[in-house]
Design a protein around this motif. Sequence first.
Motif, PDB file in Angstrom:
ATOM      1  N   ARG A 232       0.768  -1.253   0.014  1.00 25.88           N
ATOM      2  CA  ARG A 232      -0.143  -0.147   0.052  1.00 25.88           C
ATOM      3  C   ARG A 232       0.718   1.262  -0.120  1.00 25.88           C
ATOM      4  O   ARG A 232       0.280   2.350   0.640  1.00 25.88           O
ATOM      5  CB  ARG A 232      -0.852   0.043   1.393  1.00 25.88           C
ATOM      6  CG  ARG A 232      -1.876  -1.096   1.073  1.00 25.88           C
ATOM      7  CD  ARG A 232      -2.818  -1.199   2.291  1.00 25.88           C
ATOM      8  NE  ARG A 232      -1.874  -1.258   3.841  1.00 25.88           N
ATOM      9  CZ  ARG A 232      -1.571  -2.706   4.238  1.00 25.88           C
ATOM     10  NH1 ARG A 232      -1.656  -3.606   3.374  1.00 25.88           N
ATOM     11  NH2 ARG A 232      -0.697  -2.826   5.138  1.00 25.88           N
ATOM     12  N   ARG A 233       1.751   1.165  -0.784  1.00 30.78           N
ATOM     13  CA  ARG A 233       2.708   2.417  -0.647  1.00 30.78           C
ATOM     14  C   ARG A 233       2.970   3.046  -1.984  1.00 30.78           C
ATOM     15  O   ARG A 233       3.738   3.920  -2.383  1.00 30.78           O
ATOM     16  CB  ARG A 233       4.340   2.124  -0.014  1.00 30.78           C
ATOM     17  CG  ARG A 233       3.977   1.583   1.270  1.00 30.78           C
ATOM     18  CD  ARG A 233       5.132   1.849   2.285  1.00 30.78           C
ATOM     19  NE  ARG A 233       5.419   3.233   2.379  1.00 30.78           N
ATOM     20  CZ  ARG A 233       6.405   3.913   2.853  1.00 30.78           C
ATOM     21  NH1 ARG A 233       7.575   3.377   2.513  1.00 30.78           N
ATOM     22  NH2 ARG A 233       6.664   5.015   2.731  1.00 30.78           N
ATOM     23  N   ALA A 234       2.579   2.293  -3.207  1.00 28.78           N
ATOM     24  CA  ALA A 234       2.805   2.942  -4.323  1.00 28.78           C
ATOM     25  C   ALA A 234       1.811   3.839  -5.076  1.00 28.78           C
ATOM     26  O   ALA A 234       2.112   4.427  -6.163  1.00 28.78           O
ATOM     27  CB  ALA A 234       3.002   1.715  -5.341  1.00 28.78           C
ATOM     28  N   SER A 235       0.859   4.261  -4.151  1.00 22.07           N
ATOM     29  CA  SER A 235      -0.049   5.361  -4.693  1.00 22.07           C
ATOM     30  C   SER A 235       0.096   6.524  -4.184  1.00 22.07           C
ATOM     31  O   SER A 235      -0.729   7.613  -4.467  1.00 22.07           O
ATOM     32  CB  SER A 235      -1.510   4.667  -4.431  1.00 22.07           C
ATOM     33  OG  SER A 235      -1.782   4.483  -2.961  1.00 22.07           O
ATOM     34  N   LYS A 236       1.212   6.540  -3.065  1.00 20.56           N
ATOM     35  CA  LYS A 236       1.261   8.107  -2.616  1.00 20.56           C
ATOM     36  C   LYS A 236       2.765   8.473  -2.806  1.00 20.56           C
ATOM     37  O   LYS A 236       3.476   7.581  -2.789  1.00 20.56           O
ATOM     38  CB  LYS A 236       1.218   7.808  -0.976  1.00 20.56           C
ATOM     39  CG  LYS A 236      -0.436   7.755  -0.655  1.00 20.56           C
ATOM     40  CD  LYS A 236      -0.390   7.426   0.950  1.00 20.56           C
ATOM     41  CE  LYS A 236      -1.970   7.097   1.329  1.00 20.56           C
ATOM     42  NZ  LYS A 236      -2.069   6.900   2.723  1.00 20.56           N
ATOM     43  N   VAL A 237       2.835   9.637  -3.081  1.00 21.16           N
ATOM     44  CA  VAL A 237       4.259  10.330  -3.257  1.00 21.16           C
ATOM     45  C   VAL A 237       5.342   9.962  -2.597  1.00 21.16           C
ATOM     46  O   VAL A 237       6.439   9.732  -2.866  1.00 21.16           O
ATOM     47  CB  VAL A 237       4.161  12.034  -3.610  1.00 21.16           C
ATOM     48  CG1 VAL A 237       5.486  12.584  -3.883  1.00 21.16           C
ATOM     49  CG2 VAL A 237       3.060  12.319  -4.793  1.00 21.16           C
ATOM     50  N   GLU A 238       4.922  10.189  -1.029  1.00 21.76           N
ATOM     51  CA  GLU A 238       5.887   9.794  -0.163  1.00 21.76           C
ATOM     52  C   GLU A 238       6.193   8.394  -0.377  1.00 21.76           C
ATOM     53  O   GLU A 238       7.502   8.044  -0.325  1.00 21.76           O
ATOM     54  CB  GLU A 238       5.231  10.056   1.194  1.00 21.76           C
ATOM     55  CG  GLU A 238       6.422   9.548   2.288  1.00 21.76           C
ATOM     56  CD  GLU A 238       6.023   9.702   3.817  1.00 21.76           C
ATOM     57  OE1 GLU A 238       6.561   9.667   4.750  1.00 21.76           O
ATOM     58  OE2 GLU A 238       4.576  10.126   3.869  1.00 21.76           O
ATOM     59  N   GLY A 239       5.473   7.464  -0.528  1.00 19.12           N
ATOM     60  CA  GLY A 239       5.762   6.011  -0.756  1.00 19.12           C
ATOM     61  C   GLY A 239       6.495   5.648  -1.794  1.00 19.12           C
ATOM     62  O   GLY A 239       7.394   4.984  -1.825  1.00 19.12           O
ATOM     63  N   VAL A 240       6.177   6.313  -3.051  1.00 20.12           N
ATOM     64  CA  VAL A 240       6.763   6.039  -4.288  1.00 20.12           C
ATOM     65  C   VAL A 240       8.304   6.748  -4.140  1.00 20.12           C
ATOM     66  O   VAL A 240       9.330   6.209  -4.470  1.00 20.12           O
ATOM     67  CB  VAL A 240       6.037   6.830  -5.467  1.00 20.12           C
ATOM     68  CG1 VAL A 240       6.950   6.949  -6.688  1.00 20.12           C
ATOM     69  CG2 VAL A 240       4.778   6.351  -5.822  1.00 20.12           C
ATOM     70  N   ARG A 241       8.486   7.600  -3.362  1.00 27.08           N
ATOM     71  CA  ARG A 241       9.794   8.211  -3.162  1.00 27.08           C
ATOM     72  C   ARG A 241      10.706   7.301  -2.450  1.00 27.08           C
ATOM     73  O   ARG A 241      11.810   6.936  -2.869  1.00 27.08           O
ATOM     74  CB  ARG A 241       9.929   9.641  -2.265  1.00 27.08           C
ATOM     75  CG  ARG A 241      11.136  10.314  -2.052  1.00 27.08           C
ATOM     76  CD  ARG A 241      11.212  11.205  -1.011  1.00 27.08           C
ATOM     77  NE  ARG A 241      10.562  10.948   0.302  1.00 27.08           N
ATOM     78  CZ  ARG A 241       9.935  11.444   1.082  1.00 27.08           C
ATOM     79  NH1 ARG A 241       9.432  12.942   0.784  1.00 27.08           N
ATOM     80  NH2 ARG A 241       9.552  11.286   2.299  1.00 27.08           N
ATOM     81  N   ASP A 242      10.177   6.547  -1.175  1.00 27.24           N
ATOM     82  CA  ASP A 242      10.844   5.527  -0.586  1.00 27.24           C
ATOM     83  C   ASP A 242      11.188   4.379  -1.500  1.00 27.24           C
ATOM     84  O   ASP A 242      12.287   3.646  -1.262  1.00 27.24           O
ATOM     85  CB  ASP A 242       9.971   5.252   0.776  1.00 27.24           C
ATOM     86  CG  ASP A 242       9.835   6.435   1.922  1.00 27.24           C
ATOM     87  OD1 ASP A 242      10.850   7.491   1.628  1.00 27.24           O
ATOM     88  OD2 ASP A 242       9.174   6.372   2.593  1.00 27.24           O
TER      89      ASP A 242
END
Length: 603
Positions: A232-242
């Motif tokens: 559940r981290r590929a849809s948010k900018v912060e998650g994509v950055r990480d």
Amino acid sequence: MAIAMKKNIPQKKKSQKTVKKKQVGKPKKYLRRQGLGSALVALMKKKGGRDDIAYEDAPDTHLAVMDEVPITERAGYPLVRAKGSVDPAKWRTNGGKEVIVDFRRFHWLPDDWGQGVKSTNQCWRSAKGGDGGTYTVVVSPDGHVFYHKSAAEEYAGKEFTKEGGFNGQVRLAQLQAKEAVQLARMQIKDLTTSKTPIGTDSDNSLFAILNPKERKCLVKKDAFHFAVVSARRASKVEGVRDIFMVQSQFMDAGVTPTWYVDAESLDDYKKLGLKAVVGGKLTPSRNKALQDAARLGKVCVQVSDDISAWEYRHGKRAAVREDDAMNAAHAAAKRYIVSPVAAAQFILAKMRGSPLEQKPKLGGVYMLGSCARTFAGDEFGTKHFILGDFFVADTGSKVRFDESMTLKEDYDFTCSHIRAHGSVMRCNRMTLQVKHYSNSGGACTNRDKKGEQERKNIAILTSKWPRAFRPNHKRKNEVIMSWPADDDAEGVKTPLKKSGRASSKAVKKTNTSKAPKAVKKAVVKKKVTQQAWSPKSVLVSTGKETTQPYIAARCKKVHGKTVEQVLGSVQFKTPSGHTKTYGVADLKYDLFRGYLTLKGGKK
């Protein structure tokens, strides 16, 4: 847009003042995307030549690096340039003002549009000493400059949405990921700026720390199955950055990891160009990665999705276990920036080259971001907690994660490995820079504000390994792992002692007398008289290695003497230099830790 920007400026200054009050000395200014964006604004204010606004010059280091960053690598550069579109290097307003490509990007900006910063002219609204002087603008493919979103939408004939600007945010995240890695590496090397990208230290320089036997155990990178556990981290900018932060470090090392994700997010991860498979929830994903590695005949390496750096420190031990000495040794140690692949190769070589007859099958890193406190102890531990954020599981192990656990599964996995294989291999001088609790998605969504999930999983741990865990009184809903010296973590041979509070309740339930205090005293007296030695017992030093020289020295002093000869008579020096008399507490500790054993005498 201008109003929102003006509101942000005084808030930023206020937060800086607050931080300065807490810091001792002048803090170092590390480069970051926000810093470069602010440097660009300061530069444009200076270029404007206005004397009615207040601003601070950007640091020379920021300006130097900013000039070296090509405009094509800035977030404000259009993602797509149509044939005949205006070159962003030639952006100008109708009045001829220069527009420089920004380091930032609005979340709603379409792929073929750009974003820039321009200086402004003084007008009747300008206040003396104000904080204006620049304006953030958006630029259409044909070079038209717009000051407001509504005007740009009207010109484009469509609404600018968050969905339409997502690709731009992904690109921004990729750029921020690179900068996050560089920032972490600058902090490791203690630099405030670097005109060239900071890479990892050579693998051979790290492998030189290994002894000859261990170096023979080094294997090639294709012997590993690298698995990144995420959800559940590929849809948010912060998650994509990480995500890109971790992915880029593996790609730089010549490896493409496999991402184990939840079914609902699989397509989102694949859209980012990742090699992703469905793993399920946390522990099922971990087990699937282990099973896939076993099927391939490879060593399994599992990684969290928010690590910005791997670091190793190599140097002399601190002379004493005191903060100043340990910090000094930590600061003096050589610092290695390590790739995740080299880190895994190093740990596996330590595991396979171990002098133990039964080799450990699980290895990992120190659990904190700083390893300063380890500089008074051993570089490697064999009965210590292995953090789930980065670990190496060797071939031949059948240990799997307990899928009834949703948190703290790495504690149970560590204990299971110690029980199955006799030990683990923790590199106490290797650390990670990782977010842990603050990121969204992943295991963090399993936590709740009330801590019910934490307590539920702690209950599972303590039911399986009652003598290996105790509450961490400094951190709520956390535990400390300490594998018992007698190896009885399950409490089969040595049942777990009840706490005073629990014993008190038991007395109240079973005793009906009016004088419960007398009964309580009798219980305490019984515990005191149950000594494990006789005054005539002879103390024998086992020769077991200890990280504390003073303990080894005192064991040497009491070796060959009887208990009654040493208690209250033998004196020894503490690490602080004070003289102390050997007492019952010292004897209990040395016996419990296995530094001494008893011979003869009746118990």
